[in-house]
Design a protein around this motif. Structure first.
Motif, PDB file in Angstrom:
ATOM      1  N   VAL A  17      47.652  23.618  12.515  1.00 36.98           N
ATOM      2  CA  VAL A  17      47.647  22.872  11.250  1.00 36.98           C
ATOM      3  C   VAL A  17      47.937  21.402  11.527  1.00 36.98           C
ATOM      4  O   VAL A  17      47.216  20.507  11.090  1.00 36.98           O
ATOM      5  N   LEU A  18      48.990  21.155  12.291  1.00 36.09           N
ATOM      6  CA  LEU A  18      49.395  19.775  12.566  1.00 36.09           C
ATOM      7  C   LEU A  18      48.378  19.044  13.443  1.00 36.09           C
ATOM      8  O   LEU A  18      48.110  17.855  13.240  1.00 36.09           O
ATOM      9  N   LYS A  19      47.782  19.748  14.388  1.00 41.78           N
ATOM     10  CA  LYS A  19      46.769  19.147  15.253  1.00 41.78           C
ATOM     11  C   LYS A  19      45.533  18.756  14.437  1.00 41.78           C
ATOM     12  O   LYS A  19      45.011  17.645  14.574  1.00 41.78           O
ATOM     13  N   PHE A  20      45.072  19.651  13.578  1.00 39.29           N
ATOM     14  CA  PHE A  20      43.890  19.375  12.763  1.00 39.29           C
ATOM     15  C   PHE A  20      44.195  18.289  11.728  1.00 39.29           C
ATOM     16  O   PHE A  20      43.361  17.419  11.473  1.00 39.29           O
ATOM     17  N   GLU A  21      45.391  18.317  11.165  1.00 40.93           N
ATOM     18  CA  GLU A  21      45.797  17.264  10.222  1.00 40.93           C
ATOM     19  C   GLU A  21      45.711  15.896  10.886  1.00 40.93           C
ATOM     20  O   GLU A  21      45.171  14.945  10.318  1.00 40.93           O
ATOM     21  N   GLY A  22      46.240  15.780  12.094  1.00 40.23           N
ATOM     22  CA  GLY A  22      46.205  14.511  12.819  1.00 40.23           C
ATOM     23  C   GLY A  22      44.783  14.050  13.089  1.00 40.23           C
ATOM     24  O   GLY A  22      44.456  12.866  12.933  1.00 40.23           O
ATOM     25  N   ALA A  23      43.913  14.972  13.488  1.00 39.00           N
ATOM     26  CA  ALA A  23      42.518  14.630  13.761  1.00 39.00           C
ATOM     27  C   ALA A  23      41.824  14.151  12.491  1.00 39.00           C
ATOM     28  O   ALA A  23      41.053  13.181  12.516  1.00 39.00           O
ATOM     29  N   LEU A  24      42.094  14.805  11.373  1.00 34.32           N
ATOM     30  CA  LEU A  24      41.491  14.394  10.103  1.00 34.32           C
ATOM     31  C   LEU A  24      41.986  13.013   9.685  1.00 34.32           C
ATOM     32  O   LEU A  24      41.198  12.168   9.253  1.00 34.32           O
ATOM     33  N   ARG A  25      43.275  12.771   9.837  1.00 35.70           N
ATOM     34  CA  ARG A  25      43.829  11.456   9.478  1.00 35.70           C
ATOM     35  C   ARG A  25      43.213  10.349  10.345  1.00 35.70           C
ATOM     36  O   ARG A  25      42.866   9.284   9.843  1.00 35.70           O
ATOM     37  N   ARG A  26      43.066  10.626  11.644  1.00 34.67           N
ATOM     38  CA  ARG A  26      42.447   9.635  12.536  1.00 34.67           C
ATOM     39  C   ARG A  26      41.000   9.359  12.144  1.00 34.67           C
ATOM     40  O   ARG A  26      40.481   8.269  12.364  1.00 34.67           O
ATOM     41  N   ALA A  27      40.344  10.355  11.548  1.00 35.90           N
ATOM     42  CA  ALA A  27      38.962  10.192  11.095  1.00 35.90           C
ATOM     43  C   ALA A  27      38.885   9.540   9.711  1.00 35.90           C
ATOM     44  O   ALA A  27      37.799   9.361   9.175  1.00 35.90           O
ATOM     45  N   GLY A  28      40.048   9.210   9.149  1.00 35.25           N
ATOM     46  CA  GLY A  28      40.069   8.528   7.858  1.00 35.25           C
ATOM     47  C   GLY A  28      40.019   9.435   6.647  1.00 35.25           C
ATOM     48  O   GLY A  28      39.784   8.970   5.530  1.00 35.25           O
ATOM     49  N   VAL A  29      40.253  10.732   6.843  1.00 37.88           N
ATOM     50  CA  VAL A  29      40.249  11.684   5.737  1.00 37.88           C
ATOM     51  C   VAL A  29      41.664  11.794   5.183  1.00 37.88           C
ATOM     52  O   VAL A  29      42.615  12.005   5.938  1.00 37.88           O
ATOM     53  N   ARG A  30      41.778  11.648   3.865  1.00 35.56           N
ATOM     54  CA  ARG A  30      43.094  11.806   3.222  1.00 35.56           C
ATOM     55  C   ARG A  30      43.404  13.291   3.092  1.00 35.56           C
ATOM     56  O   ARG A  30      42.641  14.043   2.474  1.00 35.56           O
ATOM     57  N   VAL A  31      44.495  13.712   3.707  1.00 28.88           N
ATOM     58  CA  VAL A  31      44.879  15.122   3.702  1.00 28.88           C
ATOM     59  C   VAL A  31      46.370  15.241   3.434  1.00 28.88           C
ATOM     60  O   VAL A  31      47.119  14.268   3.532  1.00 28.88           O
ATOM     61  N   GLU A  32      46.776  16.473   3.135  1.00 28.83           N
ATOM     62  CA  GLU A  32      48.181  16.776   2.881  1.00 28.83           C
ATOM     63  C   GLU A  32      48.447  18.189   3.384  1.00 28.83           C
ATOM     64  O   GLU A  32      47.615  19.078   3.202  1.00 28.83           O
ATOM     65  N   VAL A  33      49.590  18.424   4.021  1.00 31.74           N
ATOM     66  CA  VAL A  33      49.981  19.769   4.423  1.00 31.74           C
ATOM     67  C   VAL A  33      50.689  20.403   3.226  1.00 31.74           C
ATOM     68  O   VAL A  33      51.610  19.809   2.657  1.00 31.74           O
ATOM     69  N   ILE A  34      50.217  21.593   2.830  1.00 29.83           N
ATOM     70  CA  ILE A  34      50.775  22.285   1.668  1.00 29.83           C
ATOM     71  C   ILE A  34      51.091  23.732   2.031  1.00 29.83           C
ATOM     72  O   ILE A  34      50.637  24.235   3.066  1.00 29.83           O
TER      73      ILE A  34
END
Length: 91
Positions: A17-34
């Motif tokens: 979850v944390l690895k994919f979240e970081g990759a998405l953030r680096r790609a400029g996608v706004r995400v949130e862990v829920i």
């Protein structure tokens, strides 16, 4: 509660979850862990929330990274006074 419709990516591992979240953030996608909705009551209990308008970019990052332990991508609909609906997204 207001009406909400969004996407989630659910994993079996908090590390993924944390690895994919970081990759998405680096790609400029706004995400949130829920907390993972009850309808998807398998896995580590955490999911990544994203706007459905970002689904294409989320899938692009997924195909590049191909993280392990993915349970799936889901569309979540929370409507006031109704049960939360969770449906699989195609990817």
């Amino acid at each position: 509660m207001q009406n909400e419709v969004f996407g989630i990516a659910s994993f079996r591992s908090r590390q993924q979850v944390l690895k994919f979240e970081g990759a998405l953030r680096r790609a400029g996608v706004r995400v949130e862990v829920i907390t993972t909705p009850r309808d998807v009551a398998v896995g580590c209990g955490l999911s990544i929330r994203f706007e459905l308008s970002e689904q294409g970019r989320v899938m692009e990052v997924y195909r590049q990274l191909h993280p392990s332990n993915l349970i799936g991508f889901y569309r979540v609909e929370r409507m006031e006074g109704q049960r939360t609906l969770t449906r699989p997204l195609t990817y």
